[in-house]
Design an enzyme around this catalytic site. Sequence first.
Site, PDB file in Angstrom:
ATOM      1  N   ARG A 188     -13.942   1.032  -3.308  1.00 31.59           N
ATOM      2  CA  ARG A 188     -13.037   1.474  -1.740  1.00 31.59           C
ATOM      3  C   ARG A 188     -12.760   2.954  -1.760  1.00 31.59           C
ATOM      4  NH1 ARG A 188      -9.006  -3.704  -0.875  1.00 31.59           N
ATOM      5  NH2 ARG A 188     -10.515  -5.428  -1.522  1.00 31.59           N
ATOM      6  N   ASP A 195       0.794  -1.105   0.088  1.00 30.60           N
ATOM      7  CA  ASP A 195      -0.097   0.111   0.067  1.00 30.60           C
ATOM      8  C   ASP A 195       0.841   1.335  -0.072  1.00 30.60           C
ATOM      9  OD1 ASP A 195      -2.436  -1.330   0.348  1.00 30.60           O
ATOM     10  OD2 ASP A 195      -1.825  -2.023   2.443  1.00 30.60           O
TER      11      ASP A 195
END
Length: 441
Positions: A319, A221
């Site tokens: 998301r 991430d």
Amino acid sequence: MHPQRWHGHVTTRTMAALVGCTALVLTLTGTASAQADTSDPARQTLGAKDGWGSYGSGTTGGAAADTDHVYTVTTWAGFKAALAAGGSAPKIIKVKGTIDAVSEGCDALAVPGYDFDAYLAKYAPEKWGLDTDLSAEPDDSPEGLRRASADNQDQQIKANVPANTTIIGVGRNAGFKGASLQIKAVDNVIVRNLTFESPVDCFPQWDPTDTSTGAWNSEYDTAVVYGSTHVWLDHNTFTDGSHPDSKAPTYFGTLYQQHDGELDIVRGSNYVTASWNAFADHDKTLMIGNSDSESTAAGDRGKLKVTLHHNLFRNLVERAPRVRFGQVDVYNNHFVAGQDYVYSFGIGKESQLVAEHNAFTLPAGISPAKILKKWMDSPLTAADNRVNGKVVDLIAVHNAEIPGEMLRSDGDWTPTLRTKIDSTKAVPAVVDHRAGAGRIC
């Protein structure tokens, strides 16, 4: 070793930050009064009632740093050294220019013997099948060599942020390429005015058992808030930049996925405010709570309190955010969808989402019913949201068009930690003009 397809060497292109406010001019003095001077953005703290990050002790980052703990960095090695220096004493790290965490390219991280063509040849579905994953493959196999290469990248690109730290970009063109910022098990961190080009996983893993056709799974991430408290992310830009998924090849008939999330807030993290950021050109963007499992839930219940306000979400797939467990307040954000749009708000296990006063710009042919996505049964509040300029009851339109995923309205909590709420009609102009790196006024 065959060069990696598509990603090869991360380019040295300078990322153009969004234009807007006058560029930051950061000065440094050693006086006590300078340390408390909020006219210096590096010493600014999160304001009172500015989201969950302001709760309790608030978020001050490194505002109290003395002159010995203020650093200006221009290289990845220098950035990591500044993070490690001085332990958890308050510190300010000023980032100047664009820092590339993988400046020598992916091939420099591969272990001897790793060969991507050999990997493809061995694990091709017509040869390996789709019933057995690769976890038992020995260290000298193509998968074992991939794992070792991936370990090299993991150690190279992850940067652990200590408590009581402010990381701030100098001017309009400061940021990172290929880095993974780890805000893990710490308290009191501020990250501002930085452009992050998402890390490219040099060595994704093929999982034949993931879905009926198999899938490539990637790590890293861009920023992770993991088990941390009092975090403020403000005026940053998160983007796939020069490596969008649209340029990725396919292998085994499946997208060669080399990106994970842009921002994940997980594992019992709490009291986080993300304000005036731009999230752009990405698939799985922002996840709050990472698992439905009961072992994870035990640490997440009563936590994951997050505020998202005045952020720009542009050309994302899904998301934005997906929520589990937490009391999450999402207000005054602008969502601009592209043709690949799947959903914005994911309603997950025991989530308590309040989504109010947001604006959505959807292209022709995409219904407002897609804005909400039900993963599990949890109540939510969604009031005063506009889609293409018109007020839309997001829950009602979702339930009318997707009756198999009925959502319940009226969550059981009311946010109180909010700054000025802008008119929903004004949100697109306000947010588009001021969100993102290079726009701190």
